[in-house]
Design a protein around this motif. Structure first.
Motif, PDB file in Angstrom:
ATOM      1  N   ILE A   1      -6.090 -14.137   6.237  1.00 52.95           N
ATOM      2  CA  ILE A   1      -4.764 -13.745   6.032  1.00 52.95           C
ATOM      3  C   ILE A   1      -4.467 -13.123   4.452  1.00 52.95           C
ATOM      4  N   ALA A   2      -4.980 -14.072   3.606  1.00 52.96           N
ATOM      5  CA  ALA A   2      -4.617 -13.302   2.093  1.00 52.96           C
ATOM      6  C   ALA A   2      -5.215 -12.048   2.012  1.00 52.96           C
ATOM      7  N   PHE A   3      -6.283 -11.633   2.705  1.00 53.02           N
ATOM      8  CA  PHE A   3      -6.801 -10.482   2.484  1.00 53.02           C
ATOM      9  C   PHE A   3      -5.903  -9.324   3.376  1.00 53.02           C
ATOM     10  N   GLU A   4      -5.484  -9.536   4.527  1.00 53.44           N
ATOM     11  CA  GLU A   4      -4.778  -9.011   5.215  1.00 53.44           C
ATOM     12  C   GLU A   4      -3.474  -8.612   4.703  1.00 53.44           C
ATOM     13  N   LYS A   5      -2.790  -9.500   4.296  1.00 55.48           N
ATOM     14  CA  LYS A   5      -1.541  -9.264   3.342  1.00 55.48           C
ATOM     15  C   LYS A   5      -1.714  -8.350   2.289  1.00 55.48           C
ATOM     16  N   ARG A   6      -2.803  -8.527   1.392  1.00 49.57           N
ATOM     17  CA  ARG A   6      -3.180  -7.566   0.360  1.00 49.57           C
ATOM     18  C   ARG A   6      -3.307  -6.281   0.833  1.00 49.57           C
ATOM     19  N   CYS A   7      -4.073  -6.054   2.003  1.00 52.21           N
ATOM     20  CA  CYS A   7      -4.202  -4.609   2.354  1.00 52.21           C
ATOM     21  C   CYS A   7      -2.975  -3.814   3.093  1.00 52.21           C
ATOM     22  N   ILE A   8      -2.090  -4.714   3.659  1.00 47.35           N
ATOM     23  CA  ILE A   8      -0.778  -4.263   4.070  1.00 47.35           C
ATOM     24  C   ILE A   8       0.026  -3.848   2.711  1.00 47.35           C
ATOM     25  N   ARG A   9       0.081  -4.591   1.920  1.00 50.10           N
ATOM     26  CA  ARG A   9       0.949  -4.377   0.531  1.00 50.10           C
ATOM     27  C   ARG A   9       0.216  -3.078   0.076  1.00 50.10           C
ATOM     28  N   GLU A  10      -1.146  -3.087  -0.130  1.00 51.44           N
ATOM     29  CA  GLU A  10      -1.868  -1.465  -0.524  1.00 51.44           C
ATOM     30  C   GLU A  10      -1.351  -0.327   0.442  1.00 51.44           C
ATOM     31  N   ALA A  11      -1.712  -0.470   1.641  1.00 48.25           N
ATOM     32  CA  ALA A  11      -1.344   0.515   2.558  1.00 48.25           C
ATOM     33  C   ALA A  11       0.088   1.011   2.477  1.00 48.25           C
ATOM     34  N   ARG A  12       1.166   0.047   2.275  1.00 44.13           N
ATOM     35  CA  ARG A  12       2.586   0.120   2.097  1.00 44.13           C
ATOM     36  C   ARG A  12       2.742   1.129   0.819  1.00 44.13           C
TER      37      ARG A  12
END
Length: 164
Positions: free
Chosen positions: A149-160
């Protein structure tokens, strides 16, 4: 029933809706690749080969700036058989489903499609952990589930950040 992933990731659904389709594909392929690495080794040879070929097509699509990958026809036609062969190996079914969802998104990877793909990736990790039950308490106390979950959240922030 509500799962830990739903509680943590549900609030990010509107954020995913604002990510462009190219960034959505890049995000999905990144998370799927990370998930597969955490699941190694995948023992079902046909599934491992299918995933490898699909990931190559996905990464090529990202590099070319496309909104969805185009898998070879024979890869798509073998999906059902490969998925059936891998049913006994925890988590593999979810990775296969995440990858075919990338290919089958006719208009590219919308936020909703990406949300579903990220859910499949989390399910793959959770299933691989063979938890005694699936609920927020059990899942949140498992380091691999919280790491996913932490990895997915980080990837979403970076994609955003790249989609603005």
């Amino acid at each position: 029933m509500t799962y830990y992933w739903d509680l943590e990731m549900g609030p990010l659904r509107p954020v995913l809706a604002r990510i462009g389709r190219r960034e959505g594909l890049a995000l999905a392929i990144r998370v799927i690749g990370w998930t597969v690495e955490r699941m190694e080794p995948i023992k079902t040879v046909a599934a491992r080969d299918w995933i490898t070929t699909a990931m190559v097509a996905g990464r090529e699509a990202v590099a070319a700036g496309r909104e969805r990958p185009e898998f070879p026809v024979e890869l798509v036609s073998s999906f059902g058989e490969v998925q059936a062969d891998a049913d006994d190996e925890a988590g593999v079914h979810s990775v296969l489903t995440a990858l075919i969802a990338c290919e089958e998104a006719p208009a590219g990877l919308s936020g909703e499609v990406v949300y579903g793909i990220l859910d499949f990736c989390y399910q793959a990790i959770r299933d691989r952990e063979e938890l005694p039950e699936w609920n927020p308490e059990t899942e949140s106390s498992n380091w691999r589930c919280t790491e996913a979950i932490a990895f997915e959240k980080r990837c979403i922030r970076e994609a955003r950040a790249t989609s603005i």
